[in-house]
Design an enzyme around this catalytic site. Structure first.
Site, PDB file in Angstrom:
ATOM      1  N   GLU A 277       0.867  -1.178   0.000  1.00  0.00           N
ATOM      2  CA  GLU A 277       0.000   0.000   0.000  1.00  0.00           C
ATOM      3  C   GLU A 277       0.898   1.220   0.000  1.00  0.00           C
ATOM      4  O   GLU A 277       1.651   1.455   0.950  1.00  0.00           O
ATOM      5  CB  GLU A 277      -0.928   0.046   1.219  1.00  0.00           C
ATOM      6  CG  GLU A 277      -1.895   1.224   1.101  1.00  0.00           C
ATOM      7  CD  GLU A 277      -2.821   1.365   2.288  1.00  0.00           C
ATOM      8  OE1 GLU A 277      -2.618   2.324   3.066  1.00  0.00           O
ATOM      9  OE2 GLU A 277      -3.729   0.540   2.436  1.00  0.00           O
ATOM     10  N   CYS A 311      -2.374   7.992   4.484  1.00  0.00           N
ATOM     11  CA  CYS A 311      -2.273   7.673   3.061  1.00  0.00           C
ATOM     12  C   CYS A 311      -3.593   7.905   2.332  1.00  0.00           C
ATOM     13  O   CYS A 311      -3.596   8.202   1.132  1.00  0.00           O
ATOM     14  CB  CYS A 311      -1.816   6.239   2.874  1.00  0.00           C
ATOM     15  SG  CYS A 311      -2.828   5.016   3.734  1.00  0.00           S
TER      16      CYS A 311
END
Length: 540
Positions: A277, A311
């Site tokens: 990720e 994020c």
């Protein structure tokens, strides 16, 4: 600085601690020593240490052992030796350990929230969100792990005479490299499904936030996890990270796209799988029919949560021309209401950036944008009177593609507003750049929003929510498209990725093939006739 209306958010400034007193009072030297024992034992016999800086006051936190690549290799050997016995337990037995951990975490959550705040500087509510997420994941995989990992019967090559099953077996030793911005959720939330699946784990603690992971490892031991099944390694980021990839059977990495590429390349050379990720530049679309108050509140929550160091946080807000001015005013009101502060309670909405490096990056992005013609509507300044790395929640407009802030990930409490003439224009802007992690759409027309969501390049799309809804839906996968990564955490894929698919077939009549002494042509003709019959019966 160019600005027509610069608004500063409210400030909550409790009595500031004296230098060196950001450390929670209950964190004694004895406790620190007890946590440090969970650092994987040094193979080198060295006595090197590393000490991070507390964001609230720039004082040192606590020294922990600094490992070496040799230490990682030794930890992997211990993990590999311990893994078979752990895997031999039933899924239910492994899940029982995780459920005990869940209960102890809920009971002692204030401890880990203190550590997260001390090491990372976030507001307490955002520390609690990490606790909530980890507890939910622990309970989910403990309850659903056996279902996700259950054997799957399939039709065998020769019906009745043979059987076939697809089973899941552990990878072996899983490496988890987690970042500083969510040290608990990302470090522990990925380890839990790997453990439930029967793997041993090598977890690399980020140098900024090692104590959070070590506290968790100690708590997991109290819950009954065997000593060597989860190894925590510490030390310099690049060297230790490379050693982790070199010594495991699968790697789960969360971090920047640039580092993710290096991890993927290193894993590929060893032919091991990787889940990545990576970075995002997440858009939020405000359609003309949106509830503007809801949209403004959702934008502020998603943009300034964790001081923007998330994020999936929103950095680009694309607003329909017809409602742009009204939305802007609503958003500025939400922004100015944010309370900045450093406190080990719930009195603050926004905490500190994590480090001097983060402050410099955020400041540079804003300065570059302003120098090239952007307008600051709110914030835009550091707040050293609160703490060394504080930065005001910031809103800009007139941001153009030649500015670093436009498509480069800022990773701070900064958002830019963009005008869109219609849905197609909004989609064009939202899909700019190479990232594809998370996105949001605000609209009263859910059907249209759903249709638009399918055209946004993002692994998750929230409708009438900023970011939390998709992240909190732990039965569905979470991850990125394009440069934002590979693979998914959460849901079925979040645990099955830590396993290998193995096919087991059995024959009740011995080897399958032409009968002894029978002409091969006869067997071939029988096979061809079978193909025709199955085709007519519409069977596979």
């Amino acid at each position: 600085m160019t600005s027509t209306t610069v608004r500063q958010p409210e400030t909550t400034t409790p009595e500031p601690p004296a230098a060196g007193t950001a450390r929670p009072a209950w964190v004694t030297d004895r406790k620190l020593e007890s946590w440090s024992r969970w650092v994987a034992c040094p193979a080198t016999g060295g006595d090197g240490t590393m000490t991070a800086t507390a964001p609230y006051d720039a004082s040192p936190t606590a020294a922990v052992p600094a490992g070496t690549p040799a230490d990682v290799a030794a930890a992997a050997e211990l993990a590999r030796a311990a893994q078979p016995a752990w895997a031999e337990l039933s899924v239910e037995a492994r899940a029982a350990v995780v459920l005990r951990f869940h209960d102890m975490l809920v009971e002692r959550q204030d401890e880990v929230m203190d550590l997260i705040q001390w090491e990372m500087g976030k507001a307490r509510f955002h520390a609690w969100q990490e606790v909530l997420q980890v507890a939910n994941l622990a309970r989910h995989y403990a309850r659903q792990g056996a279902t996700y990992l259950a054997d799957r019967k399939v039709r065998a090559a020769v019906p009745l005479a043979t059987t076939a099953r697809e089973v899941r077996v552990p990878k072996g030793v899983v490496g988890i490299i987690s970042p500083w911005n969510y040290p608990f959720y990302l470090g522990v939330g990925d380890a839990i499904p790997a453990l439930v699946a029967g793997n041993a784990v090598i977890g690399k603690a980020d140098p900024q936030t090692p104590l959070t992971l070590l506290w968790t490892r100690a708590l997991m031991a109290e819950a009954g996890l065997p000593e060597h099944v989860w190894q925590v390694v510490t030390g310099p980021g690049a060297a230790i990270g490379e050693a982790v990839v070199d010594n495991v059977d699968f790697i789960s990495f969360t971090g920047s796209t640039a580092t993710g590429r290096l991890v993927a390349e290193r894993a590929a050379r060893r032919l091991i799988g990787a889940s990545l990720e990576l970075g995002g530049k997440n858009p939020l679309i405000v359609r003309a029919d949106a509830d503007l108050e809801q949209a403004a509140r959702g934008t502020a929550l998603a943009a300034f949560a964790n001081t923007g160091q998330m994020c999936i946080h929103i950095e680009r807000v694309v607003v329909h021309n017809d409602v742009y001015d009204a939305f802007k005013e609503a958003l500025l009101a939400q922004t100015s209401a944010q309370k900045l502060g450093r406190a080990f309670d719930f009195s603050c909405d926004v905490g500190s950036l994590a480090s001097q490096a983060q402050l410099e990056k955020v400041s540079a992005h804003v300065a570059d944008a302003v120098a090239k013609g952007a307008t600051v509507l709110a914030g835009g300044t550091a707040r050293p009177e609160i703490g060394p790395y504080f930065y005001s929640p910031t809103v800009l407009e007139n941001v153009t593609e030649d500015m670093d802030l436009c498509l480069g990930e800022t990773f701070g409490p900064v958002i830019a507003l963009y005008r869109a003439s219609d849905d197609e224009d909004a989609l064009r802007i939202a899909n700019q750049g190479s990232a594809g992690l998370s996105a949001s759409i605000f609209s009263k027309d859910l059907a249209t929003a759903d249709a638009l969501a399918r055209r946004v390049r993002a692994g998750s799309v929230n409708i009438n929510d900023g970011a939390a809804l998709a992240a909190g839906t732990i039965e569905a996968g979470m991850g990125g498209m394009a440069d934002s990564g590979l693979g998914r955490r959460h849901g079925g894929e979040g645990i099955r990725k830590y396993t290998e698919s193995q096919t087991i077939v059995a024959s009740r009549i011995g080897p399958i093939g032409p009968p002894p002494a029978s002409p091969l042509e006869k067997f071939v003709n029988m096979g061809n006739n079978q193909l025709k019959i199955l085709r007519k019966l519409r069977m596979r």
